[in-house]
Design a protein around this motif. Structure first.
Motif, PDB file in Angstrom:
ATOM      1  N   HIS A  79      -9.990   5.627   7.829  1.00 50.65           N
ATOM      2  CA  HIS A  79      -9.885   6.358   6.558  1.00 50.65           C
ATOM      3  C   HIS A  79      -8.435   6.709   6.208  1.00 50.65           C
ATOM      4  O   HIS A  79      -8.122   6.981   5.058  1.00 50.65           O
ATOM      5  N   ARG A  80      -7.537   6.663   7.191  1.00 49.27           N
ATOM      6  CA  ARG A  80      -6.129   7.010   6.959  1.00 49.27           C
ATOM      7  C   ARG A  80      -5.346   5.878   6.297  1.00 49.27           C
ATOM      8  O   ARG A  80      -4.294   6.098   5.713  1.00 49.27           O
ATOM      9  N   HIS A  82      -3.988   3.420   3.751  1.00 49.80           N
ATOM     10  CA  HIS A  82      -3.921   3.586   2.296  1.00 49.80           C
ATOM     11  C   HIS A  82      -3.103   2.511   1.578  1.00 49.80           C
ATOM     12  O   HIS A  82      -3.213   2.378   0.357  1.00 49.80           O
ATOM     13  N   VAL A  87      -5.681  -1.931   3.339  1.00 52.30           N
ATOM     14  CA  VAL A  87      -7.047  -1.474   3.056  1.00 52.30           C
ATOM     15  C   VAL A  87      -8.007  -2.666   3.011  1.00 52.30           C
ATOM     16  O   VAL A  87      -9.106  -2.618   3.573  1.00 52.30           O
ATOM     17  N   SER A 124     -15.989   5.784   4.613  1.00 46.72           N
ATOM     18  CA  SER A 124     -14.841   5.018   4.118  1.00 46.72           C
ATOM     19  C   SER A 124     -15.241   4.090   2.980  1.00 46.72           C
ATOM     20  O   SER A 124     -14.516   3.960   1.989  1.00 46.72           O
ATOM     21  N   TRP A 128     -13.701   3.956  -0.769  1.00 44.14           N
ATOM     22  CA  TRP A 128     -13.132   2.773  -1.428  1.00 44.14           C
ATOM     23  C   TRP A 128     -13.827   2.504  -2.757  1.00 44.14           C
ATOM     24  O   TRP A 128     -13.197   2.038  -3.704  1.00 44.14           O
ATOM     25  N   ASN A 131     -12.513   5.489  -5.203  1.00 43.60           N
ATOM     26  CA  ASN A 131     -11.071   5.599  -5.415  1.00 43.60           C
ATOM     27  C   ASN A 131     -10.553   4.390  -6.184  1.00 43.60           C
ATOM     28  O   ASN A 131     -11.248   3.403  -6.357  1.00 43.60           O
ATOM     29  N   GLU A 133      -9.148   1.518  -5.927  1.00 45.52           N
ATOM     30  CA  GLU A 133      -8.819   0.414  -5.022  1.00 45.52           C
ATOM     31  C   GLU A 133      -8.944  -0.902  -5.768  1.00 45.52           C
ATOM     32  O   GLU A 133      -9.579  -0.971  -6.818  1.00 45.52           O
TER      33      GLU A 133
END
Length: 187
Positions: A79-80, A82, A87, A124, A128, A131, A133
């Protein structure tokens, strides 16, 4: 090879399939490099982190079971990540894991991927999805969530809601994958 030496080697990794495959094979042949590779992958602000992610993705694509001893580390830290270019391969590894877990043929992932790992993947994947992405991580996340929804009855309704809500604003690639997933969920 030390972590520093591996870090320097990763400078030679580029987008070419040949380079990524070369380093994936190096890691498969030397499993002691996997934790070092993950250490570099999870240096999330470093420009070499995505290269480690590419190699890890290719390694998992060739031999997903090589990741089993590191599932805790991977799921705890993913999850960290970015940077866009990191990703995508992390999301792809999640898809590899979930696909192996739900495969018709027996494999070691079915026994190694715990509920805790699955919950981290779900978390996660939903991140995604909601967010900003690119399409690839969202596409991998959709597929992973669809499969995981077979065991978690709350996932499909949430996934459908997100897909329908975001459908009009997304790319044609997103729309195509979303139609495919929505059709599978509703059948």
């Amino acid at each position: 090879m030390t972590t520093d030496q591996l870090y320097k080697e990763l400078n030679y990794v580029n987008h070419s399939r040949e380079k990524r495959l070369h380093y994936a094979n190096l890691v498969i042949d030397n499993p002691n490099l996997i934790p070092k590779l993950l250490d570099i992958l999870f240096m999330v602000d470093d420009k070499i982190s995505p290269r480690a992610a590419w190699v890890f993705e290719f390694m998992c694509g060739k031999n997903i079971e090589a990741a089993i001893p590191y599932l805790d580390t991977f799921t705890k830290n993913m999850h960290r990540v970015h940077l866009d270019s990191a990703v995508r391969p992390v999301a792809k590894v999640c898809e590899y894991l979930v696909t192996a877990y739900y495969a018709k043929t027996d494999n070691k992932i079915k026994y190694a991927l715990t509920k805790a790992h699955q919950e981290k993947i779900v978390e996660s994947c939903f991140d995604w999805m909601i967010n900003d992405e690119k399409i690839a991580p969202k596409a991998y996340a959709m597929n992973s969530l669809y499969l995981l929804g077979k065991d978690y009855d709350w996932i499909h309704p949430e996934l459908v809601m997100i897909l329908e809500r975001d459908y009009q604003m997304q790319s044609s690639g997103f729309k195509a994958r979303a139609r495919h997933i929505l059709k599978k969920v509703k059948s």
